[in-house]
Design a protein around this motif. Structure first.
Motif, PDB file in Angstrom:
ATOM      1  N   ASP A 103      40.603  38.010  37.488  1.00 29.44           N
ATOM      2  CA  ASP A 103      41.466  37.884  36.318  1.00 29.44           C
ATOM      3  C   ASP A 103      42.424  39.068  36.214  1.00 29.44           C
ATOM      4  OD1 ASP A 103      40.118  35.605  35.849  1.00 29.44           O
ATOM      5  OD2 ASP A 103      38.952  36.339  34.123  1.00 29.44           O
ATOM      6  N   ALA A 104      41.917  40.261  36.520  1.00 33.01           N
ATOM      7  CA  ALA A 104      42.774  41.446  36.450  1.00 33.01           C
ATOM      8  C   ALA A 104      43.950  41.287  37.403  1.00 33.01           C
ATOM      9  CB  ALA A 104      41.971  42.694  36.796  1.00 33.01           C
ATOM     10  N   MET A 105      43.675  40.815  38.602  1.00 39.39           N
ATOM     11  CA  MET A 105      44.730  40.657  39.599  1.00 39.39           C
ATOM     12  C   MET A 105      45.742  39.592  39.157  1.00 39.39           C
ATOM     13  SD  MET A 105      44.599  42.807  41.854  1.00 39.39           S
ATOM     14  CE  MET A 105      43.527  44.185  41.559  1.00 39.39           C
ATOM     15  N   ALA A 106      45.208  38.532  38.567  1.00 38.90           N
ATOM     16  CA  ALA A 106      46.096  37.456  38.117  1.00 38.90           C
ATOM     17  C   ALA A 106      47.058  37.968  37.050  1.00 38.90           C
ATOM     18  CB  ALA A 106      45.268  36.283  37.586  1.00 38.90           C
ATOM     19  N   VAL A 107      46.508  38.777  36.105  1.00 37.24           N
ATOM     20  CA  VAL A 107      47.378  39.326  35.058  1.00 37.24           C
ATOM     21  C   VAL A 107      48.442  40.233  35.674  1.00 37.24           C
ATOM     22  CG1 VAL A 107      47.465  40.769  32.986  1.00 37.24           C
ATOM     23  CG2 VAL A 107      45.542  39.192  33.328  1.00 37.24           C
ATOM     24  N   CYS A 108      48.020  41.106  36.585  1.00 37.55           N
ATOM     25  CA  CYS A 108      48.965  42.046  37.217  1.00 37.55           C
ATOM     26  C   CYS A 108      50.078  41.274  37.908  1.00 37.55           C
ATOM     27  CB  CYS A 108      48.253  42.929  38.246  1.00 37.55           C
ATOM     28  SG  CYS A 108      47.143  44.110  37.498  1.00 37.55           S
TER      29      CYS A 108
END
Ligand SMILES: Cc1cc2nc3c(=O)[nH]c(=O)nc-3n(C[C@H](O)[C@H](O)[C@H](O)COP(=O)(O)OP(=O)(O)OC[C@H]3O[C@@H](n4cnc5c(N)ncnc54)[C@H](O)[C@@H]3O)c2cc1C
Ligand code: SF4
Ligand code: SF4
Ligand code: SF4
Ligand code: SF4
Lengths: 714, 170, 418
Positions: A101-106
């Motif tokens: 999820d963190a990567m998707a947001v970034c």
């Protein structure tokens, strides 16, 4: 106690205790020594560390900081999981989220900024850490942004600029073969003990040491055969007086100068104005001592200066550094054993005896048509001289605030420390104006509190990395322990980001092992597994010892092909405030000396700290618990200040409150303060534009200030 | 073999690496107010124009007729017959601090909440297994060493440089 | 084969025997002590009575059998009643023996003036193991609500602490005007008193006790203090009774020179039964301390064996820990000079200097500086008043909380600076 209990308590590695030793490196004072560490492991945890015997940099010993590695890697305030911001920026409230999820947001946020404002609006910012830099730089460029900026904007690059403008390449004094060293603003025994040891080894073999330093350092009081204590920022005047003597008394190496140097006439004419008495007046150093130091330098061959990094932390620092290097050219002490030698970098600022594809690795992705990178217009010499095209981060605060020549909208931070920036709160305010901030760090720093997405990174103990060492060594570590929390190493994170952003860069997306082997494909190493399995650093087949004199033979990589006593790049730039000659000029700010009678020097190393990263390591902090300012006993007596009293350091912009440490390490009229403390951040009181116009470097080591005694309320 | 800790003052820079190594070896927790068994410091004396600096690292001197041992009412402190180190078993320690008053070097510590005495034990278990004491091993300048008594006598005879051993007070 | 007698087997006797054996492997050593126990440390009596130390732990040198075996001693569990100048002893069982050398190490007894002797079973002293056991047993079997401790001394305070920890209401009574009259400056004593009052202890000073009875104690001014239990801690009396006919010189205790030899050749004395040299006054005095007894015993043992050991003397010094507080006293507090004080929230150091000479010190709350200060005081007396601190000492004192100026004041040389 039973025998087993005794063994366990003493942490003896043996089958009975189940304690085993695994090898890794210390990455605390990165990148220089990176000493070999024997990690004592019990049940998957480090229970003790020791230096690795036979390791090229440290051979079994460690410095104060490295010895505290265990507490560093298990610091309480380590980031434990990826997080997303839950409260306001700066508030410090976060919720854990998954790596996916963190990567998707970034990816979504960064691509949004790119789409709306162009790729330049995203800045890729790097703190003190070095080991992942080529990857981060390639990430920025593949993303399309020229704004790759590192802490080297304040640390090392000014030296590189000085060396490059004179010699066309970064250079280093050859301490091992020198018979006399003039250590100029460098306290090697504390700031980098392998260097200190080299100086002491030279002395032990009968060599001579001159120390020139405004601080009465360990090196000065213990080992110097002659110690000169100049006023802060007066070094160029001393160097020029030495040059004048050399020229007028015909003690310089005329043949060398004629053959290899450019700009001698202009330079000679300029330094002719620096008589010994003028130098004495400017520096406060007795004329006789200046001459004596020069005599010692010239009468021993080979001899070299050892210029300290701090010389460049003055607003005339680039010139000071060049003025000192010029003495090497004048005396013909370049590219010979025991003098100043051209230096090579294989990977991450260190040398393994061969040229790698590192530079090509990121420069091949340079975004051709991007708008100018941060600082490039304000600091033209920086832009023209440097090969690796970083931005000058000291223009960042202005750029963020003014939004010119274009607005900055997002930050990708790796180990960024706001306290490096002058008037640091303005840096954090700048972050808060961003649309999106992602911050990777080992620890929960202040910058973390201003990020939208937080990514936890690993220490050197938890990762695998290649490190190069002088003497043509190369070391590929294996993790000594598994990640302490749900953290990943920085290059893993960069790889994840590259994939999430769906960059057209298969090599970068392939991860550390493949990319590092690509960069080091020139090493001649075939069997990388064997390298990884070696407990000690190895020599690469293609590693070659540099043959002194090669540079002299092949010519210098300066525009004129010669050693430039007058910088041709500056001649070409032609700005009146940027002199091609290494001129002497005051590095003071324009504060009223009557109101601000002291000169503040900040940032000189203390044994138990590197920047801010060890202030929260209890073992290290306990050695000097209070942020404290060194005040000369004479000044202290005059001001009625006693050891341990609370004092305020006041500059024209702000003040901090610290404890007084009365010591003649500080000269009369100078005060000296270590940096990076949260509760007493010295850089917060340095004006944001107190910068060297040549390099953009901050004047950390010369600022007018006032010392006020604070009455402690009982 | 009996040993002597020797500090070569000319080499020490008071960097405290030795103190940190001691904290690592002995799990010292400064947050609980504990201190390492070895301390390094700089002493500065003399006129401001020409100050004299001394750099030191001090731990237990493992004194020959250890005053701490003589003073302890419960017999916690003993001489290790093999190494000559002043070692301890604090099971019966009553926390009276008599050892502290007897020690010329402020060495006995009362580190944890138990109120019982601890101190440098010379890393006796390491030494018995041929390893160096943690503080000696770490020293980046080779200022600290552990030498046998005979080597020590030799050193005192042949090396005029200032060395510190348990004779520091003389 | 030469024959030696050790009379009294406490700390001094043990160390005497040990040292004698080390220096003279082949002599006969007879040890006389009625206790039939291994050397006991009187200082541990209150700890044992408080249940803080098990029985075995009050014998720091190990069991009697082991000691006798290791040192090859003949142990006679009886009192020596008489020692004569020709080095003959007479014991309780009328054993007469002549020796080549004798060590008097009979220690001291708790002082109990005849006028305060009373019959009942509610009053105690605190010196021997039996004293400790008796007090413990009394506390275990009786309801004790209040107690009076007579004597505001180091022993008195430890007994008060013990009783207080058992929930007893304690009043300390002393004829002097403040606590620790021999060791503490009045200001120090008042400070400590305030701390203890805050913990609930009561005090009565300038109070001369005239009688102890079933109800408590009676004072010279006619007043009385009710107490369920009374403990007398008014000092000790050196155990010299048996030596009166030996013609050894006796003052408050047996007088010895720096070799621990008495006025009679071949007869030595060590520990609480003797008075060695007080370095500060140059006169002999009893310095009744465990470590002192050990060193004196070791010195005497060596000299009896024919060696030349020296015990140059000592200073008055004491560290007492009570109610989590350290009180340290060094030197003779009656010596004149100028008083200086360093005070901070954690501790204070108060001291008297006569010019450059340190005379006496009181420390409350900082044991770590005590050893250095003590050694400084001793070294100054043996090495001259101009003695200055070494860099190591200065560093350690500063590290342990003393400010530079204060360190400078105590042991700086004229050229030094703070
Ligand atoms: C409660 C208390 C607290 C103390 N606190 C401290 C302190 O904090 N620090 C400190 O340093 N010191 C302290 N002391 C003092 C210390 O314990 C003594 O100084 C020390 O024990 C003296 O040792 P000694 O061998 O001389 O005498 P003792 O220990 O008294 O031994 C004498 C021995 O001789 C035997 N004896 C006596 N008469 C004869 C005889 N006629 N024939 C044969 N045998 C005989 C006795 O039975 C006894 O076993 C304290 C004492 C007490 C009681
Ligand atoms: S590690 Fe070595 S140099 Fe550093 S303080 Fe200790 S003894 Fe001195
Ligand atoms: S603790 Fe003190 S007295 Fe005991 S051996 Fe160590 S230095 Fe000596
Ligand atoms: S504090 Fe413990 S070790 Fe020290 S003298 Fe007292 S009982 Fe012995
Ligand atoms: S010998 Fe061991 S215990 Fe003693 S100071 Fe050195 S590291 Fe600490």
């Amino acid at each position: 106690m039973t025998e087993l209990e005794r063994l366990q308590k003493a942490k003896i590695p043996c089958p009975e205790t189940g304690i085993e030793i695994r090898h890794t490196v210390c990455d605390i004072c990165t990148p220089g020594p990176q000493c070999g560490i024997d990690a004592f492991i019990k049940d998957g945890k480090v229970i003790k560390v020791e230096g690795t015997d036979g390791f090229p940099t440290n051979d079994g010993v460690l410095c104060t900081k490295g010895a505290a590695s265990r507490q560093y890697i298990y610091r309480e305030d380590r980031l434990k999981t990826p997080m997303k911001r839950a409260g306001a920026r700066g508030e410090g409230r976060f919720e854990p989220i998954s790596w996916e999820d963190a990567m998707a947001v970034c990816a979504e946020e960064l691509n949004k900024v790119k789409a709306n404002h162009g790729p330049e609006a995203v800045t890729f910012l790097c703190g003190y850490s070095k080991w992942f830099r080529p990857w981060l730089q390639r990430l920025a460029y593949s993303f399309g942004s020229p704004n790759y900026i590192t802490e080297s904007s304040t640390c090392h690059t000014a030296e590189v600029m000085s060396y490059t403008s004179l010699f066309g390449t970064y250079s280093m004094p050859d301490l091992r073969n020198a018979k006399m060293i003039m250590s100029w603003g460098s306290n090697g025994v504390i700031n980098s003990y392998p260097m200190g040891r080299a100086v002491l080894a030279m002395k032990a073999q009968g060599g001579k040491l001159v120390v020139i330093d405004p601080r009465r350092t360990h090196l000065a009081v213990k080992y110097a055969d002659l110690y000169l204590q100049p006023k802060i920022g007066s070094d160029a005047a001393i160097a020029h007086a030495m040059a004048k003597i050399m020229i007028e008394e015909e003690r310089y190496d005329k043949a060398f100068v004629d053959k290899y140097c450019y700009g001698f006439e202009k330079y000679a004419n300029y330094v002719s104005h620096f008589s010994l008495s003028r130098a004495e007046e400017i520096s406060g150093v007795p004329a006789g001592d200046i001459r004596k130091a020069l005599d010692m330098f010239l009468e021993t061959d080979p001899s070299t200066v050892l210029p300290g990094n701090g010389l460049t932390h003055r607003i005339n620092g680039y010139n000071i550094h060049r003025a000192i290097l010029s003495l090497m050219a004048l005396s013909g002490r370049y590219d010979r054993p025991g003098t100043m030698m051209p230096a090579r970098k294989t990977l991450c600022e260190s040398d393994a005896g061969f040229d790698s594809l590192e530079h090509d690795f990121y420069m091949s992705r340079w975004p051709q048509n991007a708008r100018p990178r941060v600082g490039s217009e304000r600091f033209p010499l920086w832009t023209k001289l440097l090969h690796d095209r970083q931005g000058q981060g000291m223009d960042l605060i202005r750029h963020m605030e003014e939004g010119t020549p274009y607005p900055l909208k997002a930050m990708v931070c790796f180990g960024v420390n706001d306290r490096m920036y002058l008037e640091s709160p303005r840096f954090l305010a700048g972050l808060d104006r961003m649309d999106f901030v992602v911050a990777t760090d080992i620890f929960h720093t202040d910058v973390i509190n201003h990020a939208d997405i937080v990514l936890p990174a690993s220490t050197s103990f938890e990762r695998s990395e290649v490190k190069c060492y002088m003497g043509q060594f190369l070391y590929y570590t294996r993790p000594a322990i598994s990640p302490v929390h749900d953290n990943k190493d920085d290059v893993e994170i960069i790889t994840l980001l590259a994939n999430a952003l769906d960059l057209d860069d298969d090599l970068l997306r392939s991860g550390y092992d493949k990319t590092v082997q690509h960069m080091l494909s020139t090493s001649g190493i075939e069997d990388w597994e064997a390298v990884k399995n070696s407990p000690l650093p190895v020599r690469a087949p293609n590693a070659k010892r540099y043959i002194p004199g090669t540079q002299l033979r092949e010519g210098f990589k300066t525009p004129t092909g010669k050693i430039e006593l007058s910088c041709s790049v500056l001649e070409e730039i032609g700005r009146p405030d940027l002199d091609p000659l290494p001129i002497h000029k005051s590095s003071d700010d324009d504060a009223d000396p009557a109101k601000y009678p002291f000169v503040l020097m900040s940032g000189a190393r203390i044994p138990n700290a590197v920047h801010s990263r060890t202030h929260n390591v209890p073992w290290l902090r306990s050695l000097r618990p209070n942020p404290s300012v060194d005040i000369n006993p004479a000044d202290a007596e005059r001001l009625g200040i006693k050891q341990g009293d609370t004092v305020r350091i006041v500059s024209t912009v702000s003040s901090i409150t610290v404890k007084a440490n009365i010591s003649s390490i500080s000269n009369v009229g100078d005060v000296n303060m270590f940096h990076g403390y949260k509760e007493a951040n010295i850089n917060s009181i340095i004006p944001v534009d107190h910068l060297d116009p040549y390099t953009g470097f901050p004047g950390y080591k010369q600022l007018r200030c006032r010392i006020e005694k604070v009455e402690d309320r009982p | 073999m009996k040993y002597v800790f020797v500090l070569d003052e000319s080499k020490c820079v008071a960097c405290s690496a030795c103190a940190v190594a001691c904290m690592d070896q002995n799990d010292i927790d400064p947050l609980a107010g504990d201190i390492p068994f070895r301390a390094a410091f700089v002493d500065e004396q003399g006129p401001v124009e020409d100050p004299k600096f001394t750099f030191l690292s001090i731990a237990c001197m493992h004194c020959e007729n250890a005053p701490c041992m003589i003073a302890c009412p419960t017999g916690c402190l003993k001489k290790d017959p093999e190494t000559g180190f002043t070692v301890f078993d604090n099971t019966n320690c009553i926390g009276c601090h008599s050892c502290a008053m007897a020690c010329p070097f402020a060495q006995p510590c009362f580190n944890d909440n138990s109120g019982k005495m601890t101190k440098c034990d010379g890393c006796v278990e390491r030494v018995k297994r041929g390893m160096q004491p943690a503080c000696v091993k770490v020293c980046p300048f080779g200022a600290l060493s552990l030498v046998s008594e005979s080597e020590y006598q030799e050193l005192m005879r042949t090396d005029a440089r200032k060395k510190i051993s348990y004779k520091i007070l003389d | 084969m030469r024959k030696f007698a050790i009379i009294g087997f406490g700390c001094a006797g043990y160390n005497g025997a040990k040292s004698l054996r080390e220096h003279a492997p082949n002599v006969v050593i007879d040890v006389f002590d009625p206790s039939r126990r291994s050397p006991f440390n009187p200082m541990l009596s209150t700890y044992h009575a408080a249940g803080k130390l098990p029985y075995d732990a009050v014998f720091p040198f190990g069991s009697l059998e082991e000691i006798c075996r290791a040192l090859d001693l003949n142990y006679f569990s009886e009192n020596v009643l008489e020692v004569t100048a020709d080095r003959t002893i007479r014991t309780e069982s009328d054993l007469y023996r002549n020796y080549d050398g004798i060590l008097l190490a009979t220690g001291a007894d708790a002082m109990v003036p005849g006028s305060l002797r009373c019959s009942g079973n509610r009053w105690f002293t605190m010196r021997t193991l039996d004293d400790a056991l008796a007090l413990r047993q009394h506390l275990d079997t009786n309801q004790v609500r209040s107690a009076a401790v007579v004597g505001g001394s180091m022993v008195g305070i430890k007994v008060a602490e013990l009783l207080h920890s058992e929930g007893v209401n304690v009043t300390i009574v002393d004829a002097a005007s403040h606590l620790f009259p021999l060791a503490a400056y009045e200001s120090t004593a008042r400070f400590i008193q305030r701390q203890l009052e805050n913990k609930g202890l009561g005090f009565r000073f300038d109070a001369k006790v005239t009688a102890i009875d079933e109800d408590g104690i009676a004072f010279a001014d006619g007043s009385a203090l009710q107490a369920d239990l009374v403990c007398l801690c008014i000092g000790t009396r050196a155990g010299t009774r048996s030596f009166r006919n030996s013609s050894v010189q006796i003052g408050h205790a047996v007088v010895v020179n720096s070799h621990m030899e008495t006025s009679v050749p071949g007869i030595y004395a060590a520990g609480d039964c003797c008075e060695g040299i007080n370095l500060q006054t140059g006169k002999t005095a009893v310095i009744g301390l465990w470590a002192n007894a050990a060193m004196q015993g070791a010195c005497a043992g060596a000299n009896m064996a024919g060696d030349h050991a020296d015990c140059p003397g000592n200073i008055l010094h004491n560290i007492t820990r009570f109610f989590d507080m350290d009180f340290i006293s060094l030197g003779d507090i009656t010596l004149p000079g100028c008083k200086h004080l360093f005070d901070c929230p954690e501790f204070f150091v108060s001291l008297v200097m006569d010019g450059n000479t340190l005379q006496s010190v009181n420390v409350v709350g900082n044991y770590r500086v005590s050893g250095i200060l003590k050694h400084h005081l001793v070294k100054q007396l043996t090495g001259g008043a101009s003695t200055t601190f070494t860099p190591a000492q200065r560093g350690l004192l500063e590290r342990n909380g003393l400010p530079r100026e204060f360190i400078q004041l105590i042991g700086g040389s004229p050229n030094d600076r703070a």
